[in-house]
Every structure is written in structure tokens, then in C-alpha cells.
Design an enzyme around this catalytic site. Structure first.
Site, PDB file in Angstrom:
ATOM      1  N   CYS A  81     -29.316  47.044  46.253  1.00  0.00           N
ATOM      2  CA  CYS A  81     -28.970  46.096  47.324  1.00  0.00           C
ATOM      3  C   CYS A  81     -27.805  46.570  48.185  1.00  0.00           C
ATOM      4  CB  CYS A  81     -28.645  44.736  46.727  1.00  0.00           C
ATOM      5  SG  CYS A  81     -29.912  44.191  45.615  1.00  0.00           S
ATOM      6  N   ASN A 126     -33.463  36.706  47.746  1.00  0.00           N
ATOM      7  CA  ASN A 126     -32.787  37.998  47.664  1.00  0.00           C
ATOM      8  C   ASN A 126     -33.732  39.077  48.189  1.00  0.00           C
ATOM      9  OD1 ASN A 126     -31.679  40.445  46.916  1.00  0.00           O
ATOM     10  ND2 ASN A 126     -31.122  39.804  44.838  1.00  0.00           N
ATOM     11  N   HIS A 176     -24.027  40.207  50.451  1.00  0.00           N
ATOM     12  CA  HIS A 176     -25.400  40.354  49.950  1.00  0.00           C
ATOM     13  C   HIS A 176     -25.864  38.999  49.416  1.00  0.00           C
ATOM     14  CE1 HIS A 176     -28.935  41.436  47.916  1.00  0.00           C
ATOM     15  NE2 HIS A 176     -28.421  41.471  46.698  1.00  0.00           N
TER      16      HIS A 176
END
Ligand code: ACO
Length: 326
Positions: A112, A283, A253
Site C-alpha cells: 500500500c 482499502n 492510506h
């Protein structure tokens, strides 16, 4: 000389999967998912759309937004854990689809943190004169690698792409003013896709045991994440020589609203200056930061002169930040 963001773009699949839809697929509830993660819905890409295709509109928007054409791009960096295939790179496939010149392109895996790492790489390449205009893309199709029978992971992830074109800044005050990156392979087991690589090549056994799907130790990941997000934020701001009181926006994030709130609290950053997309997209791994950045720019939230902190953590483990003055 500084590197600045010249244009951004994002692309989300149209198909929405709500928590109510998930209630029909696994033993879960909207209440559990919202209270533990902040996610209400996520986007799911069609089976026949590979990452290079999902990334294409985002890349085109970023190039257009920069006032450039595909022939002006000197290098393409693609952050993804779901490339079209192991090789050739999604970057090369994207180069062809965009109609760019023959320029270097490669994929890299930083989980990520991919977009953050990508901006740091691009900044270095521009400052050393290796390239003038770089297309940095993050694209993820995580719904193709989650185990749809595992309620502890399948409710968390979604698909999407984000992109930025970066280049030299004429104005020294504008651009990437701070950065930080780190990693720790000793906790690699917390979040991984075990099979399909050279360690565990595909076999009937790996298919039967669903080892080609994302495996995550949620609690351990959570604890590592909150530490990493704080460290990356503090070190990035220190590197930029900016106090948090002077920071205009935090773009973290989007893995879990509780991780985001914890990070904001540690930084003493009010939540109304934090960009949130997790409720609608879940996500989206490396794509989450550039999608949120693109939306914040296009909605007019981020204004000329604003200082923005991008911060992420992910599989590896990796973590890092960019501080950007717009
Ligand atoms: N619905 C209902 N119950 C569930 C579900 C679900 N979808 N998933 C798990 N549960 C149950 C568990 O089985 C457990 O039940 P038990 O107590 O009977 O065993 C209970 O809920 C509590 O489970 P925990 O894992 O302790 O729940 P927690 O509060 O830790 O939340 C979560 C889990 C959301 C996964 C959290 O740990 C987390 O967010 N971790 C970090 C995840 C993350 O950031 N991942 C991304 C990393 S990098 C990247 O973005 C790729």
C-alpha cells in the site's frame, strides 16, 4: 530544483459492492464492518478488465491535467500487487495503450506504500536528470486476490487506480518538500499472498488450499500500522521542516478508519483536515492515496499554497510519506 505534481487522475470501477451485499456472501454484518473498519461499500472491477485497463483512464487524466500528451512522458512507474501478469510489466502494457514513445517502464511491489515510494523514486529520477516527465501510477484489483470465503479479509478491500504526472517545478516553493521511507521484512508474514511465486509455484495443492489469495494477520497488522503511520508522518514533516500546525491536509492510506483516526490524533490533526474515502472505496492498497489526492484536488479542497502530507503503510512491511506544497 523541486519536483512537483503536474496532473492527477483516478478511476474506480462502476460496480458497487455494499456491506448488505456481503451479508449475503459471508457471516458478517454492516454494523461489524462499519464499526471495525469504517467501510460501507467498495468497488469491484469486471473479470475481463486487467490492471493496465483500469489504470488507463487515470493515467490519461493525469497526462491531460499536466497539459501534456503521451509523447511527453519519459518514464512510467507502476505500483501494484496485482499486475496484469508477472511479466511483461503493467507499465509496459500501459505505455503501449497510452501511445507513449519508447520509454522505460517498470512495476514495483511496495504494498500500500507503492504510490509514496513511487513519488520518492520519481523525484530522484527528475533531480538526477534521468527523466523530465514521469507518470506514476498505482493500480490494484484486490477483489481478484481475496478469498471470498474469508470474512476477516474479504470485507476490507476494493479495486481502483490513481495516477500523477510529475516534473520539474519552475517555482522552488512548490513541489515535494519532504519525504520519508522505510521497511521491515521481519514482519513479512503478517500480510502476504503465499503462492504463485518462486517460493510456492502454482499446483493443485496451492489452489485447493487457497494459497493464491491474500492472507493477513489483522491484529498484528493493525499494531504495526499505527506505529508505522506515526513514524512516517513525523519523519516526513521533520524532513520538510514543517510543523503539524502548519499542515493543511493529511491524506493517509485508507486501510481502516481507526488507524486513520489514531494517526490524526497522534499528530493532533483535526479530522476535518483529513481526507477520507474509505467509507466508499474500502482499502484499495497503493491506489488509495492517489485516488484521495485526485478527489481532494478536483473538489477544490486542496488549494494553491497548501501543504499536504501523504502517508501510507503496507505489505512488506513498508511505510513512508511525502510532504507536498501545491
Ligand atoms: N464480520 C463479523 N465478524 C468478523 C469479521 C467480519 N467480517 N471478521 C472477523 N470477525 C470476527 C473474528 O472472527 C473475531 O471473532 P472471535 O472473537 O469470535 O474470534 C472478532 O470478529 C474480532 O476479530 P478481530 O480480528 O480481533 O477484530 P479487530 O477489531 O481487530 O478488527 C480488522 C479486524 C478490521 C481486520 C483489524 O484488525 C484491522 O483493520 N487490521 C489492520 C488491517 C489493515 O490495515 N490491513 C491493510 C494493511 S496494508 C494494506 O492495505 C494491503
Amino acid at each position: 530544483m523541486r519536483t512537483r505534481i503536474l496532473g492527477t487522475g483516478s478511476n474506480l470501477p462502476e460496480k458497487i459492492l455494499t456491506n448488505a451485499d456481503l451479508e449475503k456472501m459471508v457471516d458478517t454484518s454492516d454494523e461489524w464492518i462499519v464499526s471495525r473498519s469504517g467501510i460501507r461499500e467498495r468497488r469491484v472491477v469486471d473479470e475481463d478488465i486487467p490492471s493496465s485497463e483500469l489504470a488507463l483512464p487515470a493515467a490519461r487524466q493525469a497526462i491531460d491535467g499536466a497539459g501534456l500528451s503521451p509523447e511527453d512522458i519519459d518514464a512510467i512507474l507502476v505500483a501494484t500487487v496485482t499486475p496484469d501478469m508477472a511479466f511483461p510489466s503493467t507499465a509496459c502494457l500501459l505505455q503501449n495503450k497510452l501511445g507513449c514513445r519508447q520509454v522505460p517502464g517498470f512495476d514495483f511491489s511496495a504494498g500500500c506504500t507503492g504510490f509514496i515510494y513511487g513519488l520518492i523514486l520519481a523525484d530522484s529520477l527528475i533531480k538526477t536528470g534521468s527523466a523530465k516527465h514521469i507518470l506514476v501510477v498505482a493500480v490494484e484489483e484486490l477483489t481478484k486476490i481475496v478469498n471470498w470465503e474469508d470474512r476477516s479479509t474479504c470485507v476490507l478491500f476494493g479495486d481502483g487506480a490513481g495516477a500523477a504526472v510529475v516534473g520539474p517545478s519552475e517555482n522552488d516553493d512548490v513541489g515535494i518538500v519532504g519525504k520519508y521511507w522505510s521497511g521491515d521484512g521481519s514482519v513479512a508474514d503478517y500480510l502476504k499472498l503465499p503462492a504463485g511465486g518462486s517460493l510456492m509455484p502454482p499446483s493443485q495443492k496451492t489452489l485447493d488450499e487457497k494459497l493464491h489469495t491474500l492472507h493477513m494477520l489483522g491484529n498484528e497488522t493493525f499494531k504495526t500500522a499505527v506505529r508505522a503511520m506515526e513514524e512516517a508522518s513525523v519523519e516526513g514533516l521533520k524532513n520538510a521542516n514543517i510543523d503539524v500546525e502548519d499542515l493543511d491536509w493529511l491524506i493517509p492510506h485508507q486501510a481502516n478508519i481507526r488507524i486513520i483516526e489514531f494517526t490524526a490524533k497522534r499528530l493532533k490533526m483535526p479530522m476535518d483536515r483529513v481526507i477520507i474515502t474509505i467509507d466508499k472505496y474500502g482499502n484499495t492498497s497503493a491506489s488509495s492515496v492517489p485516488i484521495a489526492l485526485d478527489e481532494a484536488l478536483k473538489s477544490g479542497k486542496i488549494k494553491h499554497g497548501d501543504d499536504v502530507l501523504l502517508v501510507a503503510f503496507g505489505a512488506g512491511f513498508t511505510w513512508g510519506s511525502n510532504v507536498i506544497r501545491f
